[in-house]
Every structure is written in structure tokens, then in C-alpha cells.
Design a protein around this motif. Structure first.
Motif, short mmCIF file in Angstrom:
data_model
loop_
_atom_site.label_atom_id
_atom_site.label_comp_id
_atom_site.label_asym_id
_atom_site.label_seq_id
_atom_site.Cartn_x
_atom_site.Cartn_y
_atom_site.Cartn_z
N LEU A 84 -7.53 25.31 -14.60
CA LEU A 84 -8.44 25.99 -14.44
C LEU A 84 -8.45 27.29 -15.37
CD1 LEU A 84 -10.29 25.03 -11.30
CD2 LEU A 84 -10.54 23.79 -13.92
N SER A 85 -9.15 27.89 -16.04
CA SER A 85 -9.20 29.07 -17.17
C SER A 85 -9.54 30.15 -16.63
CB SER A 85 -9.46 28.92 -18.50
OG SER A 85 -10.95 29.09 -18.62
N CYS A 86 -10.44 29.85 -15.43
CA CYS A 86 -10.65 30.47 -14.85
C CYS A 86 -10.24 31.60 -13.73
CB CYS A 86 -12.21 29.98 -13.93
SG CYS A 86 -12.07 29.62 -12.88
N GLN A 87 -8.97 30.40 -13.19
CA GLN A 87 -7.95 30.84 -12.36
C GLN A 87 -6.12 31.83 -13.21
OE1 GLN A 87 -8.88 30.94 -8.87
NE2 GLN A 87 -10.08 30.53 -10.32
N LEU A 88 -6.42 31.83 -14.39
CA LEU A 88 -5.37 32.79 -15.83
C LEU A 88 -5.99 34.04 -15.07
CD1 LEU A 88 -5.05 29.54 -17.07
CD2 LEU A 88 -3.87 29.96 -15.19
N VAL A 89 -5.19 34.84 -14.71
CA VAL A 89 -5.52 36.43 -15.10
C VAL A 89 -4.31 37.03 -16.20
CG1 VAL A 89 -5.67 38.76 -13.69
CG2 VAL A 89 -6.47 36.87 -12.43
N VAL A 90 -4.91 37.32 -17.19
CA VAL A 90 -4.41 37.47 -18.46
C VAL A 90 -3.56 39.23 -18.35
CG1 VAL A 90 -4.86 39.02 -20.66
CG2 VAL A 90 -6.46 36.78 -19.53
N SER A 91 -2.56 39.46 -18.21
CA SER A 91 -1.51 40.33 -17.59
C SER A 91 -0.32 40.30 -19.65
CB SER A 91 -0.87 40.64 -16.83
OG SER A 91 -0.01 39.18 -17.31
N ASP A 92 0.46 40.82 -19.30
CA ASP A 92 1.44 41.14 -20.40
C ASP A 92 2.19 40.04 -20.86
OD1 ASP A 92 0.49 43.33 -21.15
OD2 ASP A 92 1.90 44.76 -20.10
N GLU A 93 2.53 39.63 -19.41
CA GLU A 93 3.03 39.04 -19.49
C GLU A 93 2.52 37.21 -20.38
OE1 GLU A 93 2.46 40.46 -16.46
OE2 GLU A 93 4.83 41.43 -17.13
N LEU A 94 2.10 37.21 -20.28
CA LEU A 94 0.76 36.26 -20.88
C LEU A 94 0.28 36.45 -22.50
CD1 LEU A 94 -1.67 35.00 -18.60
CD2 LEU A 94 0.83 34.25 -18.88
N ASP A 95 1.71 37.04 -22.90
CA ASP A 95 1.01 37.72 -24.70
C ASP A 95 1.75 36.37 -25.12
OD1 ASP A 95 0.07 39.36 -26.17
OD2 ASP A 95 1.99 39.61 -27.30
N GLY A 96 0.64 35.82 -26.14
CA GLY A 96 1.25 34.65 -27.00
C GLY A 96 0.80 33.38 -25.77
N LEU A 97 -0.40 33.18 -24.80
CA LEU A 97 -0.25 32.50 -24.21
C LEU A 97 -1.21 31.37 -25.05
CD1 LEU A 97 -0.46 30.55 -21.17
CD2 LEU A 97 -2.53 31.79 -21.22
N THR A 98 -1.06 30.35 -25.56
CA THR A 98 -1.59 29.47 -26.02
C THR A 98 -2.48 28.29 -25.52
OG1 THR A 98 -0.50 30.03 -28.40
CG2 THR A 98 -2.03 28.00 -28.26
N VAL A 99 -3.84 28.40 -25.67
CA VAL A 99 -4.45 27.06 -24.84
C VAL A 99 -5.63 26.18 -25.53
CG1 VAL A 99 -4.21 27.78 -22.51
CG2 VAL A 99 -6.69 28.36 -23.76
N ASN A 100 -5.62 24.65 -25.41
CA ASN A 100 -6.21 24.23 -25.83
C ASN A 100 -7.49 23.50 -25.25
OD1 ASN A 100 -3.58 23.14 -27.16
ND2 ASN A 100 -4.90 22.21 -28.35
N ILE A 101 -8.64 23.70 -26.13
CA ILE A 101 -9.57 22.93 -25.05
C ILE A 101 -9.71 21.05 -25.33
CG2 ILE A 101 -12.30 23.62 -25.18
CD1 ILE A 101 -11.93 26.44 -26.05
N PRO A 102 -10.03 20.73 -23.70
CA PRO A 102 -10.29 19.39 -24.16
C PRO A 102 -11.89 19.17 -25.13
CG PRO A 102 -9.49 19.90 -21.81
CD PRO A 102 -10.42 21.11 -22.68
N SER A 103 -11.52 17.94 -26.05
CA SER A 103 -12.66 17.85 -26.51
C SER A 103 -13.61 17.40 -26.24
CB SER A 103 -12.15 15.93 -27.21
OG SER A 103 -12.04 15.27 -26.28
N LYS A 104 -14.31 16.46 -24.89
CA LYS A 104 -15.68 16.40 -23.85
C LYS A 104 -16.02 18.16 -24.48
CE LYS A 104 -17.53 14.13 -21.68
NZ LYS A 104 -17.56 13.22 -20.89
N GLN A 105 -15.56 18.73 -24.06
CA GLN A 105 -15.83 20.33 -23.86
C GLN A 105 -16.05 21.00 -25.25
OE1 GLN A 105 -12.88 20.93 -20.25
NE2 GLN A 105 -13.02 23.31 -21.10
N GLY A 106 -15.35 20.36 -26.35
CA GLY A 106 -16.01 20.94 -27.76
C GLY A 106 -17.33 20.68 -27.92
#
Ligand code: FES
Length: 106
Positions: A84-106
Motif C-alpha cells: 500500500l503506497s500510503c504506508q511507504l514514507v519517502v526518505s533519501d534511502e528510497l531515492d529511485g524507488l519505482t512502483v507499478n500501478i495495477p491496471s484495474k486502478q489505471g
């Protein structure tokens, strides 16, 4: 600012600089990335912020809480690398993080 790449279901890449301390979901919503509705506003109660985390990053993330796991069970086509992307807090350690969004949500 940390660079997060969102790949929408039509395979478009959206490279966004997200402020540290926001969640990956908030970064998507603030930048109008299609497919992250976040209906519950980050309360871990809707699964409309579901993303697939690219393998390279999956093990770098904090572990899921039980509530997240339960909610992912109700998400559209959950996979091994679902979060769940609402549970992923952005920080320097995540620089470059890549996520795919499921098709049903597109
Ligand atoms: S925004 Fe509802 S579960 Fe993440």
C-alpha cells in the motif's frame, strides 16, 4: 526531495520529486498520477493506493504491518511485491524507488 518513478498501467513513466516525509501515495496524489485514488486518505482502509514495488526495492522497504497485509488481500490482483503506497514514507534511502500501478486502478 526524493525521486520516485510511478509506472502507470499504460506503461508511461512518471518521474516525480517527492518531499521526504510524505508517503509514496501522497506524492502520486499531489502530482495527479492516474490510478492512485487513495479513497481513505491513507488510513489503510481502501487498497486504492495499491502498487507493485520493483524487486530491487522490495526488500529495502520497512516490513508490512498486519493491517496492511489484510488490506492487500482485498486489493486488485495482489502479488508477492504488493504494497500500500500510503504506508511507504519517502526518505533519501528510497531515492529511485519505482512502483507499478495495477491496471484495474489505471
Ligand atoms: S490510501 Fe487507503 S489504504 Fe492507502
Amino acid at each position: 526531495m526524493t525521486k520516485i518513478t510511478y509506472i502507470t498501467s499504460d506503461n508511461k513513466l512518471h518521474e516525480i520529486d517527492v518531499q521526504n516525509g510524505l508517503t509514496v501515495m501522497e506524492g502520486a496524489v499531489q502530482n495527479d498520477i492516474p490510478g492512485i485514488d487513495a479513497d481513505c486518505g491513507g488510513g489503510m482502509a481502501c487498497a486504492t493506493c495499491h502498487v507493485y514495488v520493483q524487486d530491487k526495492w522490495f526488500n529495502e522497504l520497512p516490513k508490512k504491518e498486519d493491517g496492511e497485509e489484510d488490506m492487500l488481500d482485498m486489493a486488485f490482483e495482489p502479488k508477492q511485491n504488493s504494497r500500500l503506497s500510503c504506508q511507504l514514507v519517502v526518505s533519501d534511502e528510497l531515492d529511485g524507488l519505482t512502483v507499478n500501478i495495477p491496471s484495474k486502478q489505471g
